[in-house]
Design a protein around this motif. Structure first.
Motif, mmCIF file in Angstrom:
data_model
loop_
_atom_site.group_PDB
_atom_site.id
_atom_site.type_symbol
_atom_site.label_atom_id
_atom_site.label_comp_id
_atom_site.label_asym_id
_atom_site.label_seq_id
_atom_site.Cartn_x
_atom_site.Cartn_y
_atom_site.Cartn_z
ATOM 1 N N HIS A 257 0.760 -1.120 0.149
ATOM 2 C CA HIS A 257 -0.033 -0.057 -0.569
ATOM 3 C C HIS A 257 0.702 1.338 -0.004
ATOM 4 O O HIS A 257 1.793 1.486 0.893
ATOM 5 C CB HIS A 257 -1.051 -0.001 1.017
ATOM 6 C CG HIS A 257 -1.879 -1.089 1.369
ATOM 7 N ND1 HIS A 257 -2.994 -1.385 0.558
ATOM 8 C CD2 HIS A 257 -1.908 -2.587 2.153
ATOM 9 C CE1 HIS A 257 -3.612 -2.179 0.855
ATOM 10 N NE2 HIS A 257 -2.621 -2.856 1.821
ATOM 11 N N ARG B 157 0.573 5.351 0.076
ATOM 12 C CA ARG B 157 -0.225 6.336 0.540
ATOM 13 C C ARG B 157 0.662 8.195 0.497
ATOM 14 O O ARG B 157 2.114 8.052 0.715
ATOM 15 C CB ARG B 157 -1.315 6.292 1.631
ATOM 16 C CG ARG B 157 -2.025 5.117 2.076
ATOM 17 C CD ARG B 157 -2.856 5.823 0.598
ATOM 18 N NE ARG B 157 -4.303 4.517 0.744
ATOM 19 C CZ ARG B 157 -3.820 3.720 -0.349
ATOM 20 N NH1 ARG B 157 -3.599 3.269 -0.968
ATOM 21 N NH2 ARG B 157 -5.284 2.362 0.057
ATOM 22 N N GLU C 13 -1.391 7.457 11.579
ATOM 23 C CA GLU C 13 -2.753 6.396 10.693
ATOM 24 C C GLU C 13 -2.263 5.394 9.613
ATOM 25 O O GLU C 13 -2.847 5.109 9.606
ATOM 26 C CB GLU C 13 -2.369 7.555 10.186
ATOM 27 C CG GLU C 13 -3.000 9.405 10.730
ATOM 28 C CD GLU C 13 -4.636 9.198 10.499
ATOM 29 O OE1 GLU C 13 -4.899 9.213 10.356
ATOM 30 O OE2 GLU C 13 -4.488 10.322 11.369
ATOM 31 N N GLN D 22 -5.244 1.573 10.159
ATOM 32 C CA GLN D 22 -5.171 0.996 9.331
ATOM 33 C C GLN D 22 -4.708 -0.638 9.782
ATOM 34 O O GLN D 22 -6.068 -1.799 8.757
ATOM 35 C CB GLN D 22 -4.325 1.505 7.681
ATOM 36 C CG GLN D 22 -5.407 2.513 8.240
ATOM 37 C CD GLN D 22 -4.469 3.273 6.802
ATOM 38 O OE1 GLN D 22 -3.966 2.620 5.392
ATOM 39 N NE2 GLN D 22 -3.702 4.154 6.316
ATOM 40 N N SER E 224 -7.427 8.266 7.679
ATOM 41 C CA SER E 224 -7.046 6.867 8.033
ATOM 42 C C SER E 224 -6.840 5.587 7.013
ATOM 43 O O SER E 224 -7.171 5.368 6.915
ATOM 44 C CB SER E 224 -8.074 6.619 8.667
ATOM 45 O OG SER E 224 -8.289 5.337 9.024
ATOM 46 N N GLU E 225 -5.598 5.729 7.248
ATOM 47 C CA GLU E 225 -4.993 4.828 6.026
ATOM 48 C C GLU E 225 -3.707 3.976 6.637
ATOM 49 O O GLU E 225 -3.381 2.612 6.215
ATOM 50 C CB GLU E 225 -4.564 4.848 4.803
ATOM 51 C CG GLU E 225 -5.395 3.904 3.544
ATOM 52 C CD GLU E 225 -4.692 2.637 3.293
ATOM 53 O OE1 GLU E 225 -2.885 3.086 3.662
ATOM 54 O OE2 GLU E 225 -4.518 1.735 3.127
ATOM 55 N N ARG E 226 -2.850 4.678 7.216
ATOM 56 C CA ARG E 226 -1.629 3.846 7.641
ATOM 57 C C ARG E 226 -1.793 3.444 9.068
ATOM 58 O O ARG E 226 -1.026 2.487 9.676
ATOM 59 C CB ARG E 226 -0.082 4.852 7.751
ATOM 60 C CG ARG E 226 0.806 4.239 8.282
ATOM 61 C CD ARG E 226 1.861 4.887 9.443
ATOM 62 N NE ARG E 226 2.644 4.300 10.008
ATOM 63 C CZ ARG E 226 3.638 4.102 11.086
ATOM 64 N NH1 ARG E 226 4.396 5.164 11.413
ATOM 65 N NH2 ARG E 226 4.816 2.793 11.451
#
Length: 308
Positions: A234, A236, A260, A264, A306-308
């Motif tokens: 992933h 970001r 962050e 996830q 909100s993704e890491r």
């Protein structure tokens, strides 16, 4: 030992992960110190045990998969073992030729990120990746690790001044470097900044490289799929670290981006890592009980949603 690693490297990934999961739980119950640290770090992050309990097994899986990663023949592609999510962000960053800093915490399979990047981007974009590393103390292990990371398009830099200079040169050539910003730095090479609300000695290297070279920053992590199905890398957007930011403010922004990312996939973070330890050899007394907010100044840009 090398022969054992060689044997393990030929085992299916699914088997390695199954054995690693058992080893992770055995270690958890056999070590009171590790168990206390794991639970304390989870509590500090404000997470429920149900959200992170599988991280015990994940830590074992991470260790068990290393022979497969380290001893995979350099000419053998990862192929379908790796899928990408957000690869276009790397493609766009490399087009600028400003240099690229890829940052990942101790989350999931961080070893896969550099190998996957080198396989996909190093030759096609003429942008190899350089990763910082601390050589193993044992000679046999040092030979294994050096060989695993010395792959086409993947270079290594020692964790010393010469390594820092090597990374600066790489960035100024428009290449890529990889760092783990949640790793506790050596004495004098960090600042105290909140990490999940508690003071943590945080490296300044990542922000200094960004500020000195004008490179781009992206976040990356390698999600480990169930039953040995492989990994999803992933990517970001990373924090914008302007030259006007103080080391403390820059460290705070980077730590927030790491938080962050961890939230996830909290069940794949290494909660047993001694994140809040005192840097070895640094005579600064006890860690501060509170870290003051950085002085008001220009914002460092939005932290990743909100993704890491």
């Amino acid at each position: 030992m090398f022969l054992l690693l060689r044997l393990l490297s030929k085992c299916p990934l699914r088997l390695l992960h199954a054995v690693g999961a058992m080893a992770g739980w055995l270690t958890f119950w056999a070590s009171p110190t590790y168990r206390r640290r794991y639970r304390a770090n989870v509590a500090q992050a404000g997470l429920a045990w149900s959200a992170v309990s599988d991280g015990v097994a994940a830590a074992g899986r991470m260790i068990a998969e290393l022979p497969w990663l380290w001893l995979r023949p350099p000419g053998t592609p990862l192929g379908e073992r790796v899928r990408w999510d957000g690869a276009e962000l790397i493609e766009q960053a490399l087009q600028d030729r400003r240099g690229l800093v890829l940052m990942t915490p101790h989350l999931a399979c961080f070893e896969i990120c550099a190998q996957a990047y080198a396989e996909r981007f190093a030759e096609s974009a003429n942008a190899p990746i350089t990763v910082l590393f601390r050589p193993a103390r044992q000679a046999w292990l040092r030979e294994v690790v050096d060989g695993s990371r010395g792959r086409p398009g993947l270079e290594t830099a020692p964790a010393n001044l010469a390594g820092v200079r090597q990374m600066i040169r790489a960035l100024r050539q428009g290449h890529t470097i990889g760092l783990l910003p949640d790793q506790v730095p050596p004495e004098g090479l960090g600042v105290w900044a909140p990490f999940f609300g508690h003071p943590a000695y945080t490296m300044t290297l990542a922000s200094r490289l960004l500020q000195q070279t004008g490179a781009r920053a992206l976040l990356i992590w390698g999600e480990r799929l169930e039953k040995g199905q492989g990994f999803v890398v992933h990517v970001r957007p990373g924090p914008e670290i302007g030259r006007e930011l103080t080391p403390e403010s820059a460290a705070l922004h980077i730590n927030r981006s790491m938080e962050e990312l961890i939230l996830q996939a909290p069940s794949q973070y290494l909660w047993g890592y001694h994140r809040y330890k005192q840097p070895r050899g640094l005579d600064i007394g006890a860690a501060p009980t509170a870290v003051p907010a950085p002085a008001a100044g220009p914002a460092a840009g939005p932290v990743v949603e909100s993704e890491r």
